[in-house]
Scaffold this active site. Sequence first.
Site, short mmCIF file in Angstrom:
data_model
loop_
_atom_site.label_atom_id
_atom_site.label_comp_id
_atom_site.label_asym_id
_atom_site.label_seq_id
_atom_site.Cartn_x
_atom_site.Cartn_y
_atom_site.Cartn_z
N ASP A 1 -14.18 3.99 2.37
CA ASP A 1 -14.92 2.48 2.26
C ASP A 1 -16.29 2.67 2.56
O ASP A 1 -16.93 2.90 4.19
CB ASP A 1 -14.33 1.75 2.48
CG ASP A 1 -14.36 0.13 1.98
OD1 ASP A 1 -15.08 0.69 0.82
OD2 ASP A 1 -14.05 -0.91 1.94
N GLY B 1 -19.46 -1.89 2.57
CA GLY B 1 -19.67 -3.14 1.92
C GLY B 1 -18.99 -4.53 1.97
O GLY B 1 -19.83 -5.77 2.04
N GLY C 1 -13.67 -6.77 -5.47
CA GLY C 1 -14.82 -8.07 -5.53
C GLY C 1 -12.91 -8.76 -6.08
O GLY C 1 -13.18 -9.69 -6.43
N ASP D 1 -5.13 -0.12 -0.83
CA ASP D 1 -5.01 0.05 0.97
C ASP D 1 -5.38 -1.10 1.35
O ASP D 1 -5.76 -1.62 0.36
CB ASP D 1 -6.72 1.12 1.29
CG ASP D 1 -7.18 -0.20 0.79
OD1 ASP D 1 -7.93 -0.48 0.02
OD2 ASP D 1 -8.25 -0.85 1.90
N CYS E 1 16.88 0.85 3.74
CA CYS E 1 15.54 1.18 3.81
C CYS E 1 16.21 2.35 5.17
O CYS E 1 17.15 2.31 5.65
CB CYS E 1 14.37 0.29 5.28
SG CYS E 1 13.53 1.56 5.71
N CYS F 1 13.64 4.63 6.43
CA CYS F 1 12.54 4.84 7.68
C CYS F 1 13.40 5.15 8.91
O CYS F 1 14.38 5.03 9.77
CB CYS F 1 11.55 3.75 7.68
SG CYS F 1 12.02 2.83 9.08
N CYS G 1 14.63 1.83 10.76
CA CYS G 1 15.81 1.51 9.92
C CYS G 1 16.64 2.45 10.67
O CYS G 1 18.02 2.33 10.50
CB CYS G 1 15.59 1.30 9.48
SG CYS G 1 14.76 0.03 8.26
N HIS H 1 7.90 0.93 9.82
CA HIS H 1 9.14 0.70 8.45
C HIS H 1 8.38 0.14 7.37
O HIS H 1 8.27 0.15 6.21
CB HIS H 1 9.86 0.21 9.16
CG HIS H 1 10.37 -1.50 8.31
ND1 HIS H 1 11.47 -0.35 7.84
CD2 HIS H 1 10.44 -2.32 7.40
CE1 HIS H 1 11.94 -2.01 6.31
NE2 HIS H 1 11.25 -2.70 6.75
#
Lengths: 348, 348
Positions: free
Chosen positions: B60, B63, B190, B240, B278, B280, B283, B309
């Site tokens: 980024d 700004g 914005g 993001d 889940c 992951c 989990c 997670h």
Amino acid sequence: MPVGTLATVKSLDPLDLTTMGASMILANAYHLHLRPGDELVKEMGGLHAFMHWDRPILTDSGGFQVFSLEGLRKISEEGVEFQSHLDGSRRFFTPEMVMQIERNLGADVIMQFDHVIPGQSEEPVARDASERSVRWLERCFVAFEGAEKEETRRQALFPIVQGGIHANLRRAAVGAIQSINDWAGFGIGGLSVGEAKPAMYEMLDIVDDALDSTKPRYLMGVGFPDDIVEGIRRGVDLFDCVAPTRMGRNGAVFTADGRLNIKRAEFRNDPRPLDETCDCAACSRFSRAYIRHLFVSDEILGLRLLSLHNVHFLLSLARSARQAIIAGSLATWSDAWLTRYHSRTDKS
Amino acid sequence: MPVGTLATVKSLDPLDLTTMGASMILANAYHLHLRPGDELVKEMGGLHAFMHWDRPILTDSGGFQVFSLEGLRKISEEGVEFQSHLDGSRRFFTPEMVMQIERNLGADVIMQFDHVIPGQSEEPVARDASERSVRWLERCFVAFEGAEKEETRRQALFPIVQGGIHANLRRAAVGAIQSINDWAGFGIGGLSVGEAKPAMYEMLDIVDDALDSTKPRYLMGVGFPDDIVEGIRRGVDLFDCVAPTRMGRNGAVFTADGRLNIKRAEFRNDPRPLDETCDCAACSRFSRAYIRHLFVSDEILGLRLLSLHNVHFLLSLARSARQAIIAGSLATWSDAWLTRYHSRTDKS
């Protein structure tokens, strides 16, 4: 043994530990009794299931923690009354209760409840505490054997040799302890608690001579890399210490050439790994410059990477010592290792 | 894209991200310019080498950060004068300087320097900022193309569509931007900065219609799981947000049934995983009871497990949406997903 006081080795994942080859970890009965509670841990299937760790665990009895609560505890023959460091609530530990707590936690090796004193204590104080520790061992053993009959999960109870820095007391403690039972292993307590290093080494030599040489000896709360090498030279098999993770969280890095602090400005653009002789998950990927940036920026990954490195450093050190013992070269190996390690230590 | 503001996705290891299938991450030019400095990052081989991440990175432009420094910055046509949030030092950013910073960092996709305003801004304010963003895009593009000729490493510059919550301004911005160059992709800026949700959705629909449909669209700083699903329904490809890691560090857990907070007493002895749907790394190994214990005890592993997670949750969500798009069932899939997700959200 990496230290997982509250059922987690600080800033690491259990998977990190198995990847590094940690074969056993330590947890703490005092801390886990207070939070989340040993009964909750039991309800959740015991420490192994709770923290997802299927290798051996040793629990310390809380003796050291309770006696560290200077001014907040009162010792009697029955046990110790103390105030929780968390909420000030009044608690009472007896040898029998500590056995129950350690049974609830369900570690593989559990330590007796003992009476710990400062390293510089005079002989009468040390004698009183050492003899009380033996009497408490007898009570622990009775409670332990009674419960062991009812349980399917086997545990090993380790006695703790106390006696301060007094050779006669250490010898007497070993004799008294060995007359109670044929133990699976021994703890050596009350060292590295303020006494001078030569006094610690002398006590280790005495205990090394006196203990059954076929059983593992565990030097409690020790230590730094050089302490571990000195202990191994004196027949010690097991160690635990918060140093690798606690110091790592402060930016201190163990290296073969001594200790350095990653926060120093000199590492700002240093492309080298933490330790050029190391193959840990931090050194194989990241520069000193990057890890310093993480520390300066208070990034959690920095804590993790230094903890990983320092724990890996001690595990590798122990493996090297084992190889030297098998090769019959421990004395020369350890002389060379200590000389190099002491060549640079920036007291960080 | 998981967010690695300071060249680290907070509390995670790059290896965690590749294991979870993250294909691209975001870092921040403003933050890295201040610490450790984009020139240091360049000296260390660029962001990919510095943070040991070999997949795509987007930076980024700063700004949003500069314009968030309310009272600490002064905007002119030339650029923005501001004070560092770290040490109060005076700095000046121009479009050309931001291109140089992002060139030094060396990300694969770099964002133009733009003029960001609050979501509720009136039309004259929004028009001024949006038109300035287009003029700054022209300057960014000249600087970018000049540097691109001298470098071997290729980057893609993304313009940013501004225009507040005003349909005519959004359409005008898209037209102006597309007349400058045939861009590799587009940022939509914005939004999610204080305006009402229906206004955001309306702007997305307008921009979706107006933009070249063959190029990826990146909705900046968004968002929460339901925002992501709503964005995908309106043609957005990239997102993001710090939410999964920032909220994770506060104990908030994304689940298919909405959000829950692991610190709640009800989870004290809950043997279930965070989310029963889940798979992951948290989990598949740990109970809510254990992770709650880690949070209550301020243990770092708790931050890591919830961040893991939540990031995994969003990556899986994006994969599911992609499958639904391929299967031609995005509308029905997303209706069902949103209904279930909104069934329980305890505002944690």
